[in-house]
Design an enzyme around this catalytic site. Structure first.
Site, PDB file in Angstrom:
ATOM      1  N   SER A 195       0.885  -1.235  -0.021  1.00  0.00           N
ATOM      2  CA  SER A 195       0.059   0.079   0.022  1.00  0.00           C
ATOM      3  C   SER A 195       1.029   1.434  -0.008  1.00  0.00           C
ATOM      4  CB  SER A 195      -0.927  -0.061   1.441  1.00  0.00           C
ATOM      5  OG  SER A 195      -1.446   1.314   1.585  1.00  0.00           O
ATOM      6  N   TYR A 247      -2.393  -0.394  10.066  1.00  0.00           N
ATOM      7  CA  TYR A 247      -2.507  -0.746   8.677  1.00  0.00           C
ATOM      8  C   TYR A 247      -1.208  -0.663   7.896  1.00  0.00           C
ATOM      9  CZ  TYR A 247      -3.782  -1.217   3.658  1.00  0.00           C
ATOM     10  OH  TYR A 247      -3.791  -1.352   2.385  1.00  0.00           O
TER      11      TYR A 247
END
Length: 335
Positions: free
Chosen positions: A127, A152
């Site tokens: 990501s 995350y």
């Protein structure tokens, strides 16, 4: 070729399955169909895939160690495209333990399955969130990513490190893709394109964080899928000239690569909202709010490495992509 696509009922996984089936590959898709967002949308995606002769679906959780080991042993995949994960920056602040099961244990079960059955290539989702506190733009895989600002993001950085370990120890070819804000038909309800479109059509106010002083590298789903499929076909080899002192994180003496996959053209949040307003024909009511914990001010992908490796070059302009998304949204929800 025989592919495993994890997260096959998810936004990106669904589109990847379609692309691979169009090429005639055999695909097994897995997903745990959790309720992070409305499972009905996931089931609707799977319903679209039911007629695809090359595709079979198995409901399975990545954290099910025995189930994952059995899957790999029984199916003997050639290539694995690992897209399943617990997503969401803000959700990770309130629900951190969920990320350990899905993103850490889950990634490890995939790595172990690939190792044990000698998979030819593992492509996995990282990501743009890993860039954390970085301010130099565009973001490059040459940059340090040691200061994440959400759990995350930290799990995605951990996935990159775990993958390198397996590439080094077991000669497992791995390619990580750092996704930059993906949008398009069948998109996720927790992401800005979907949320803004829904609220604007419903006549509800939308929240604009940091007074709109944010920008994102929005990337249309078709461009993302083309890049994923091309990377899957490009099995990395060891870089014999790489050294820890002179090298960067994107390559290694192991068969390991990292790439940014994005549009390479950041868009201001207010411009993005105006594009949705134009596509819907509705002017949004806006609530200006402060910056949210875990958010970053700007994302911008340097995709030169991916272009050099596989010729990746996104083609879809934001206006065109948003038009396609809004049309899908109106058709799907009949509004």
């Amino acid at each position: 070729m025989k592919y495993l696509v994890t997260g096959a009922a998810g936004f990106i996984g669904f589109h990847v399955v379609q692309a691979l089936s169009n090429q005639g590959h055999e695909i097994i898709g897995i997903d745990n169909l959790n309720d992070y967002y409305d499972p009905a949308l996931k089931l609707a995606r799977l319903a679209q895939l039911e007629p695809v002769a090359e595709f079979s679906f198995i409901k399975l959780d990545l954290a099910d160690r025995d189930g994952m080991a059995a899957l790999f042993e029984q199916q003997q995949f050639d290539i694995v495209i690992h897209l399943a994960a617990q997503a969401g920056v803000r959700y990770s602040i309130d629900n951190p333990l969920v990320y350990a099961d899905s993103n850490l244990t889950g990634h490890l079960t995939v790595l172990e399955g690939c190792r044990q059955t000698k998979v030819k290539h593992l492509v996995y989702a990282s990501s743009s969130s890993v860039y954390g506190l970085n301010t130099k733009t565009p973001f490059s895989c040459d940059d340090s990513v040691d200061h994440p600002i959400s759990l995350y993001a930290a799990t995605k950085k951990a996935n990159e490190l775990m993958s390198h370990t397996y590439s080094h120890l077991y000669d497992l070819p791995t390619s990580g893709l750092r996704f930059f804000t993906v949008y398009g038909p069948w998109g996720r309800p927790d992401m800005a394109p979907f949320k803004f479109t829904k609220k604007i059509i419903d006549g509800d106010a939308i929240d604009i964080y940091n007074n709109g002083n944010l920008s994102r590298d929005f990337t249309y789903i078709d461009d993302i899928v083309e890049g994923i499929v091309r990377v899957a076909e490009k099995v990395p080899s060891a870089n014999k000239d790489w050294t820890p002192e002179a090298g960067t994180a994107k390559s290694s003496s192991a068969p390991y690569r990292l790439y940014n996959i994005g549009n390479g053209n950041p868009v201001q949040l207010l411009e993005f909202v105006q594009t949705i307003e134009s596509a819907t024909g509705i002017t949004a009511t806006k609530n200006m709010k402060p910056m949210q914990p875990g958010d970053v001010y700007k994302t911008w992908a340097d995709t030169q490495d991916l272009f050099d490796a596989v010729g990746y070059q996104p083609k879809t302009a934001l206006k065109e992509g948003i038009k396609h998304f809004v049309q899908w949204y109106r058709d799907f929800y009949q509004v």
